[in-house]
Design a protein around this motif. Sequence first.
Motif, PDB file in Angstrom:
ATOM      1  N   GLN A  54       0.847  -1.184   0.000  1.00 57.56           N
ATOM      2  CA  GLN A  54       0.000   0.000   0.000  1.00 57.56           C
ATOM      3  C   GLN A  54       0.885   1.237   0.000  1.00 57.56           C
ATOM      4  N   THR A  55       0.680   2.090  -0.972  1.00 54.09           N
ATOM      5  CA  THR A  55       1.466   3.296  -1.130  1.00 54.09           C
ATOM      6  C   THR A  55       0.769   4.435  -0.403  1.00 54.09           C
ATOM      7  N   LEU A  56       1.524   5.208   0.363  1.00 54.83           N
ATOM      8  CA  LEU A  56       0.979   6.381   1.047  1.00 54.83           C
ATOM      9  C   LEU A  56       1.403   7.633   0.284  1.00 54.83           C
ATOM     10  N   LEU A  57       0.422   8.433  -0.107  1.00 53.70           N
ATOM     11  CA  LEU A  57       0.667   9.659  -0.850  1.00 53.70           C
ATOM     12  C   LEU A  57       0.346  10.866   0.029  1.00 53.70           C
ATOM     13  N   ARG A  58       0.929  11.990  -0.279  1.00 52.15           N
ATOM     14  CA  ARG A  58       0.678  13.194   0.511  1.00 52.15           C
ATOM     15  C   ARG A  58      -0.486  14.013  -0.023  1.00 52.15           C
ATOM     16  N   SER A  59      -0.743  13.939  -1.317  1.00 49.53           N
ATOM     17  CA  SER A  59      -1.836  14.722  -1.887  1.00 49.53           C
ATOM     18  C   SER A  59      -3.017  13.812  -2.170  1.00 49.53           C
ATOM     19  N   GLY A  60      -4.163  14.411  -2.501  1.00 51.61           N
ATOM     20  CA  GLY A  60      -5.366  13.650  -2.778  1.00 51.61           C
ATOM     21  C   GLY A  60      -5.407  13.068  -4.177  1.00 51.61           C
ATOM     22  N   PRO A  74      -4.113  15.707   7.144  1.00 55.53           N
ATOM     23  CA  PRO A  74      -3.323  16.682   7.898  1.00 55.53           C
ATOM     24  C   PRO A  74      -3.067  16.258   9.346  1.00 55.53           C
ATOM     25  N   ARG A  75      -3.910  15.378   9.891  1.00 59.16           N
ATOM     26  CA  ARG A  75      -3.709  14.908  11.266  1.00 59.16           C
ATOM     27  C   ARG A  75      -3.224  13.462  11.315  1.00 59.16           C
TER      28      ARG A  75
END
Length: 92
Positions: A54-60, A74-75
Amino acid sequence: MLPAVAANQPCSGKKGGIAGCDGELFLCRDGSISGSKQSCSAVTGQAGQATRPQTLLRSGEGCACGSGSFCTGPRGGVYCLTPSGNKSYKRQ
């Protein structure tokens, strides 16, 4: 008279039932992910198959439910975007 058996199922109610698996998570028919602690691959009989990372991205962008990618809020919450654009948070 038989006793009534009540059990919560993944993706029950408004979520419309199970559409498939996203790794170990249940992908619901409404496009969201289930908060179930059960393993989707074990319940659906796909045990033994490798789960995709599972890849975690910072943007939507690029974190649609069912894509195997998740965004971080953000939290610090981890979520994916449903087809309607709503966030579906992954259970911690």
